[in-house]
Write an enzyme that holds these catalytic residues in place. Structure first.
Site, PDB file in Angstrom:
ATOM      1  N   ASN A   1       1.761   3.118  10.882  1.00 55.04           N
ATOM      2  CA  ASN A   1       1.382   3.790  12.058  1.00 55.04           C
ATOM      3  C   ASN A   1       1.710   2.921  13.229  1.00 55.04           C
ATOM      4  O   ASN A   1       2.089   1.899  13.127  1.00 55.04           O
ATOM      5  CB  ASN A   1      -0.293   3.723  11.872  1.00 55.04           C
ATOM      6  CG  ASN A   1      -0.667   2.141  11.286  1.00 55.04           C
ATOM      7  OD1 ASN A   1      -0.382   1.782  10.259  1.00 55.04           O
ATOM      8  ND2 ASN A   1      -1.240   1.507  12.172  1.00 55.04           N
TER       9      ASN A   1
ATOM     10  N   TYR B   1      -8.815 -10.252   2.279  1.00 49.48           N
ATOM     11  CA  TYR B   1      -9.919  -9.859   3.120  1.00 49.48           C
ATOM     12  C   TYR B   1     -10.976  -9.146   1.761  1.00 49.48           C
ATOM     13  O   TYR B   1     -12.028  -9.088   2.000  1.00 49.48           O
ATOM     14  CB  TYR B   1      -9.712  -8.566   4.032  1.00 49.48           C
ATOM     15  CG  TYR B   1      -8.990  -7.489   3.169  1.00 49.48           C
ATOM     16  CD1 TYR B   1      -9.321  -6.547   2.164  1.00 49.48           C
ATOM     17  CD2 TYR B   1      -7.369  -7.261   3.733  1.00 49.48           C
ATOM     18  CE1 TYR B   1      -8.742  -5.721   1.848  1.00 49.48           C
ATOM     19  CE2 TYR B   1      -6.602  -6.387   3.231  1.00 49.48           C
ATOM     20  CZ  TYR B   1      -7.291  -5.465   2.053  1.00 49.48           C
ATOM     21  OH  TYR B   1      -6.537  -4.475   1.528  1.00 49.48           O
ATOM     22  N   GLU B   2     -10.435  -9.207   0.490  1.00 50.49           N
ATOM     23  CA  GLU B   2     -11.451  -8.761  -0.590  1.00 50.49           C
ATOM     24  C   GLU B   2     -12.272  -9.956  -0.874  1.00 50.49           C
ATOM     25  O   GLU B   2     -13.213  -9.718  -1.586  1.00 50.49           O
ATOM     26  CB  GLU B   2     -10.512  -8.715  -1.830  1.00 50.49           C
ATOM     27  CG  GLU B   2      -9.662  -7.475  -1.661  1.00 50.49           C
ATOM     28  CD  GLU B   2      -8.687  -7.171  -2.756  1.00 50.49           C
ATOM     29  OE1 GLU B   2      -9.159  -6.846  -3.916  1.00 50.49           O
ATOM     30  OE2 GLU B   2      -7.245  -7.417  -2.507  1.00 50.49           O
TER      31      GLU B   2
ATOM     32  N   HIS C   1      -5.606  -9.303  -1.911  1.00 51.78           N
ATOM     33  CA  HIS C   1      -5.920  -9.661  -0.524  1.00 51.78           C
ATOM     34  C   HIS C   1      -6.939 -10.407  -0.013  1.00 51.78           C
ATOM     35  O   HIS C   1      -7.899 -10.616  -0.657  1.00 51.78           O
ATOM     36  CB  HIS C   1      -5.904  -8.295   0.359  1.00 51.78           C
ATOM     37  CG  HIS C   1      -4.954  -7.188   0.225  1.00 51.78           C
ATOM     38  ND1 HIS C   1      -4.898  -6.401  -0.933  1.00 51.78           N
ATOM     39  CD2 HIS C   1      -4.127  -6.903   0.910  1.00 51.78           C
ATOM     40  CE1 HIS C   1      -3.915  -5.591  -0.648  1.00 51.78           C
ATOM     41  NE2 HIS C   1      -3.189  -5.858   0.420  1.00 51.78           N
TER      42      HIS C   1
ATOM     43  N   ALA D   1       2.662  -2.341   3.899  1.00 55.82           N
ATOM     44  CA  ALA D   1       2.389  -1.312   4.865  1.00 55.82           C
ATOM     45  C   ALA D   1       1.875  -2.079   6.126  1.00 55.82           C
ATOM     46  O   ALA D   1       1.263  -2.981   6.112  1.00 55.82           O
ATOM     47  CB  ALA D   1       1.386  -0.536   4.555  1.00 55.82           C
TER      48      ALA D   1
ATOM     49  N   SER E   1       0.813  -1.078  -0.135  1.00 58.67           N
ATOM     50  CA  SER E   1      -0.104   0.249  -0.024  1.00 58.67           C
ATOM     51  C   SER E   1       0.878   1.228  -0.044  1.00 58.67           C
ATOM     52  O   SER E   1       1.650   1.508   0.747  1.00 58.67           O
ATOM     53  CB  SER E   1      -0.942   0.149   1.358  1.00 58.67           C
ATOM     54  OG  SER E   1      -1.820  -0.955   1.277  1.00 58.67           O
TER      55      SER E   1
ATOM     56  N   HIS F   1      -6.830   4.331   6.790  1.00 60.69           N
ATOM     57  CA  HIS F   1      -6.083   3.921   5.677  1.00 60.69           C
ATOM     58  C   HIS F   1      -5.389   5.201   5.286  1.00 60.69           C
ATOM     59  O   HIS F   1      -4.331   5.156   4.548  1.00 60.69           O
ATOM     60  CB  HIS F   1      -7.083   3.372   4.683  1.00 60.69           C
ATOM     61  CG  HIS F   1      -6.283   2.954   3.383  1.00 60.69           C
ATOM     62  ND1 HIS F   1      -5.537   1.841   3.469  1.00 60.69           N
ATOM     63  CD2 HIS F   1      -6.483   3.097   2.169  1.00 60.69           C
ATOM     64  CE1 HIS F   1      -4.957   1.417   2.455  1.00 60.69           C
ATOM     65  NE2 HIS F   1      -5.489   2.347   1.476  1.00 60.69           N
TER      66      HIS F   1
ATOM     67  N   HIS G   1      -4.018   0.694  -4.730  1.00 56.71           N
ATOM     68  CA  HIS G   1      -3.622  -0.376  -5.627  1.00 56.71           C
ATOM     69  C   HIS G   1      -4.043  -0.380  -7.070  1.00 56.71           C
ATOM     70  O   HIS G   1      -5.073  -0.579  -7.378  1.00 56.71           O
ATOM     71  CB  HIS G   1      -3.892  -1.586  -4.853  1.00 56.71           C
ATOM     72  CG  HIS G   1      -3.396  -2.002  -3.495  1.00 56.71           C
ATOM     73  ND1 HIS G   1      -2.664  -3.060  -3.195  1.00 56.71           N
ATOM     74  CD2 HIS G   1      -4.033  -1.587  -2.333  1.00 56.71           C
ATOM     75  CE1 HIS G   1      -2.439  -2.886  -1.882  1.00 56.71           C
ATOM     76  NE2 HIS G   1      -3.169  -2.041  -1.436  1.00 56.71           N
TER      77      HIS G   1
ATOM     78  N   MET H   1      -2.283  -7.093   6.855  1.00 57.65           N
ATOM     79  CA  MET H   1      -3.065  -7.982   6.299  1.00 57.65           C
ATOM     80  C   MET H   1      -2.785  -8.741   5.207  1.00 57.65           C
ATOM     81  O   MET H   1      -3.751  -9.101   4.273  1.00 57.65           O
ATOM     82  CB  MET H   1      -4.732  -7.283   6.053  1.00 57.65           C
ATOM     83  CG  MET H   1      -4.968  -6.345   7.203  1.00 57.65           C
ATOM     84  SD  MET H   1      -6.403  -5.215   6.862  1.00 57.65           S
ATOM     85  CE  MET H   1      -6.364  -4.381   8.101  1.00 57.65           C
ATOM     86  N   SER H   2      -1.616  -8.847   4.771  1.00 60.60           N
ATOM     87  CA  SER H   2      -1.199  -9.309   3.503  1.00 60.60           C
ATOM     88  C   SER H   2       0.242 -10.272   3.688  1.00 60.60           C
ATOM     89  O   SER H   2       0.402 -10.757   4.845  1.00 60.60           O
ATOM     90  CB  SER H   2      -0.865  -8.255   2.715  1.00 60.60           C
ATOM     91  OG  SER H   2       0.451  -7.555   3.194  1.00 60.60           O
TER      92      SER H   2
END
Ligand code: HPA
Length: 271
Positions: free
Chosen positions: A234, A84-85, A82, A112, A29, A246, A60, A210-211
């Site tokens: 972060n 989560y998609e 991802h 990220a 990201s 985000h 992306h 998350m990846s």
């Protein structure tokens, strides 16, 4: 995806490029800018490739970028797919397999991530030394393709020690401070709760995202050498008294992308 389907996807791409990439780079990201440094560039959109799912996240681009970076033939994924998609885990293997069968030997994965280690600050870059799969599923579940890799792949050296050493040396030479740590994958799309972050820290995690973990599992299974780099965008939930979003992730990765681009392109040159 079976080998036939992988080969169909690879064939489509092969007909549109005239290099053999040796290094694959997945851009996380906000880190897609590295693709702008690629010379003799050919872009291929994921949606045009047979069998490929489409990436849907803002920030992306969703394409492969082929060409030369610092003299090396590379393929970049500008935008990844991802879990989560909503795709089944096994589909996440295809983009990695395509790069493998185009000829890459090394995969650089970037992302990220939230800083779990309280010694980190947003903007830090972290070399990944190991991971914890807190997605509790695995892209290799299902029938194993013996021609691709073994049923029970060894993960004790998922992140190549020589590549970590090279990254550390280049960081030192370029005066770029690098952290080193364990990346933990959560499925998302929610950011974690403060209690989850505390748990992750107790269990040995330094960064959370998350990846990456599915990509690394697939890469390791098919025999690629892996280097992982997290951009700490972060502090993870509950560390600072502020909400996560985000926008902050993208803002921080934009702030450090020059440092990131310099580091990765130098690593590519030395591989
Ligand atoms: N948690 C999970 N994924 C992330 C984070 C985070 O804090 N920051 C960037 N990706």
């Amino acid at each position: 995806m079976n080998l036939e389907q992988i080969k169909e996807s690879v064939q489509y791409v092969k007909e549109r490029i005239d290099i053999t990439p040796e290094i694959g780079i997945i851009l996380g990201s906000g880190l897609g800018d590295l693709a702008n440094m690629v010379e003799e560039r050919v872009n291929i959109k994921y949606e045009d490739i047979p069998n490929m799912p489409k990436s849907t996240v803002v920030g992306h681009a969703g394409q492969y970028v082929f060409g030369k970076l610092n003299g090396k033939n590379v393929v970049m994924m500008q935008g990844r797919i991802h879990y989560y998609e909503g795709y089944p885990m096994e589909i996440l293997a295809l983009p990695i397999h395509i790069m493998k069968y185009l000829g890459i030997k090394t995969l650089i994965v970037t992302n990220a991530a939230g800083g779990v280690n309280e010694g980190f600050i947003p903007g830090d870059l972290m070399l990944i030394k190991d991971h914890i799969n807190f997605a509790f599923t695995n892209p290799l579940i299902g029938k194993n393709e013996e021609d691709v890799g073994p049923r029970f792949p060894d993960m004790s050296n998922a992140y190549d020690k020589d590549l970590i050493q090279l990254g550390e040396k280049i960081g030192k030479d370029m005066n770029i401070e690098l952290k080193k740590g364990v990346y933990v994958m959560m499925t998302g799309p929610t950011y974690e709760t403060p209690a989850e972050i505390k748990m992750i820290r107790i269990l040995g995690g330094d960064a959370v995202g998350m990846s990456t973990v599915p990509d690394v599992i697939v890469a390791k299974h098919c025999g690629l050498k892996v280097l992982g780099i997290s951009c700490i965008t972060n502090m993870a939930a509950g560390i600072l008294d502020q909400p996560l979003n985000h926008k902050e992730v993208i803002e921080t990765s934009n702030r450090v992308k020059d440092k990131f681009v310099k580091l990765v392109s130098e690593i590519v040159k030395e591989i």
